[in-house]
Design a protein around this motif. Sequence first.
Motif, PDB file in Angstrom:
ATOM      1  N   LEU A  36      38.108  59.971  30.369  1.00  0.00           N
ATOM      2  CA  LEU A  36      39.046  59.495  29.206  1.00  0.00           C
ATOM      3  C   LEU A  36      40.501  60.153  29.644  1.00  0.00           C
ATOM      4  CD1 LEU A  36      37.235  59.931  25.598  1.00  0.00           C
ATOM      5  CD2 LEU A  36      37.477  57.742  27.261  1.00  0.00           C
ATOM      6  N   ALA A  37      40.394  61.063  30.581  1.00  0.00           N
ATOM      7  CA  ALA A  37      41.781  61.491  30.960  1.00  0.00           C
ATOM      8  C   ALA A  37      42.575  60.391  31.704  1.00  0.00           C
ATOM      9  CB  ALA A  37      41.325  62.731  32.084  1.00  0.00           C
ATOM     10  N   GLY A  38      43.844  60.237  31.338  1.00  0.00           N
ATOM     11  CA  GLY A  38      44.809  59.140  31.754  1.00  0.00           C
ATOM     12  C   GLY A  38      44.496  58.018  31.011  1.00  0.00           C
ATOM     13  N   LYS A  39      43.523  57.844  30.038  1.00  0.00           N
ATOM     14  CA  LYS A  39      43.218  56.591  29.396  1.00  0.00           C
ATOM     15  C   LYS A  39      43.626  56.856  27.933  1.00  0.00           C
ATOM     16  CE  LYS A  39      39.635  55.335  32.707  1.00  0.00           C
ATOM     17  NZ  LYS A  39      38.588  54.812  32.934  1.00  0.00           N
ATOM     18  N   VAL A  40      43.312  58.066  27.201  1.00  0.00           N
ATOM     19  CA  VAL A  40      43.417  58.405  26.035  1.00  0.00           C
ATOM     20  C   VAL A  40      44.750  59.473  26.116  1.00  0.00           C
ATOM     21  CG1 VAL A  40      42.707  59.205  24.128  1.00  0.00           C
ATOM     22  CG2 VAL A  40      41.187  57.781  25.345  1.00  0.00           C
ATOM     23  N   GLU A  41      45.492  59.071  25.019  1.00  0.00           N
ATOM     24  CA  GLU A  41      46.683  60.203  24.863  1.00  0.00           C
ATOM     25  C   GLU A  41      46.182  61.076  23.631  1.00  0.00           C
ATOM     26  OE1 GLU A  41      50.800  58.918  25.455  1.00  0.00           O
ATOM     27  OE2 GLU A  41      50.088  56.958  25.527  1.00  0.00           O
ATOM     28  N   GLY A  99      45.328  50.913  23.039  1.00  0.00           N
ATOM     29  CA  GLY A  99      46.180  52.092  23.236  1.00  0.00           C
ATOM     30  C   GLY A  99      45.524  53.124  21.993  1.00  0.00           C
ATOM     31  N   ILE A 100      45.045  54.611  22.737  1.00  0.00           N
ATOM     32  CA  ILE A 100      44.574  55.214  21.937  1.00  0.00           C
ATOM     33  C   ILE A 100      45.407  56.559  21.796  1.00  0.00           C
ATOM     34  CG2 ILE A 100      42.307  56.748  21.462  1.00  0.00           C
ATOM     35  CD1 ILE A 100      40.846  54.350  23.121  1.00  0.00           C
ATOM     36  N   PHE A 101      45.752  56.886  20.805  1.00  0.00           N
ATOM     37  CA  PHE A 101      46.406  58.365  20.442  1.00  0.00           C
ATOM     38  C   PHE A 101      45.417  59.274  19.653  1.00  0.00           C
ATOM     39  CE2 PHE A 101      50.288  60.577  18.855  1.00  0.00           C
ATOM     40  CZ  PHE A 101      50.331  61.314  19.751  1.00  0.00           C
ATOM     41  N   ALA A 102      44.958  60.206  20.032  1.00  0.00           N
ATOM     42  CA  ALA A 102      43.963  61.103  19.298  1.00  0.00           C
ATOM     43  C   ALA A 102      44.898  62.337  19.061  1.00  0.00           C
ATOM     44  CB  ALA A 102      42.628  61.525  20.240  1.00  0.00           C
TER      45      ALA A 102
END
Length: 293
Positions: free
Chosen positions: A254-259, A228-231
């Motif tokens: 990364l759209a849809g894969k990184v929040e 899980g990645i939250f930037a």
Amino acid sequence: MTATRERQGHEDAAGEPVREDVRRFGSEGQLVGIASHPTLPTAAAPAVILLNAGVLHRVGPHRLHVLLARRLAALGYTSLRLDLGGIGDSTAATDAATFRDSAVADTRLVMGGLDAGRYVLFGICAGADNAIATALVDERVAGIVLVDPHTYPNRRGKLRELRSKLADLGDARAIVRWGLGLAERRIRGQIDRFRRRDEAAPPAEGREAPPLPEFRAQLAALAGRGVGIFAIYSGIHGAAYNAPDQLFEIAPELAGKVERAYFPDANHTFTELDTQRALLAAVTTWISTRFRS
């Protein structure tokens, strides 16, 4: 690993008591951290490790790590606010050649000492870089929260910045004066570059961003592994980050894969209390949603 000086006197965000103790890691107890324990642990929850923001002490900027740790305890998550080797109360724990290598080795050592199985790493600035580097080499990392990771200017960001400056200038005469000044500065800059063209480039100091393709590949690899990645981005970056979805402009894969979250009114260390509260709410909501039992 050793645990000493247990504390009972602190309260979490809901006013409930939080049990905290000092933890030491390494063969000589050279790494020091403060663990915050929930009264009601969340089933199968990962532990959260709060990494140093650069060389700041483990309390974090404006005690942000302390506040976050106690809010996480209220939600059932154990956390550790850690001093990496050579920072705060920790002494150097490895003979690694670089600070990044040392930070990764220290974090992995602490994960082994906590023995939680899964971990979420939280980092601001250089702490975000260390979180990525550790996650890339250790599959125990289930999530990373990155506050102001590396940013990269793009054409859309530059246009947004230009429109904002023009709007601030107001009347036509002010815009003309600004345009003339900009042209003059660019000419001077070109002259200076010609003067320096035969000089050796100075060594890079401080934080250095990897090339954009490498950064994209790192995040894509972690997302592909299920991390899980939250930037999270503050409002300090100018053309390098000035819109909520600029990350996906430079890395559409990364759209849809990184929040992501964007706080345009926040500075790099979230000094203002309202932006700090918003950051804490965003982080705790993401962790509790992503890793609920």
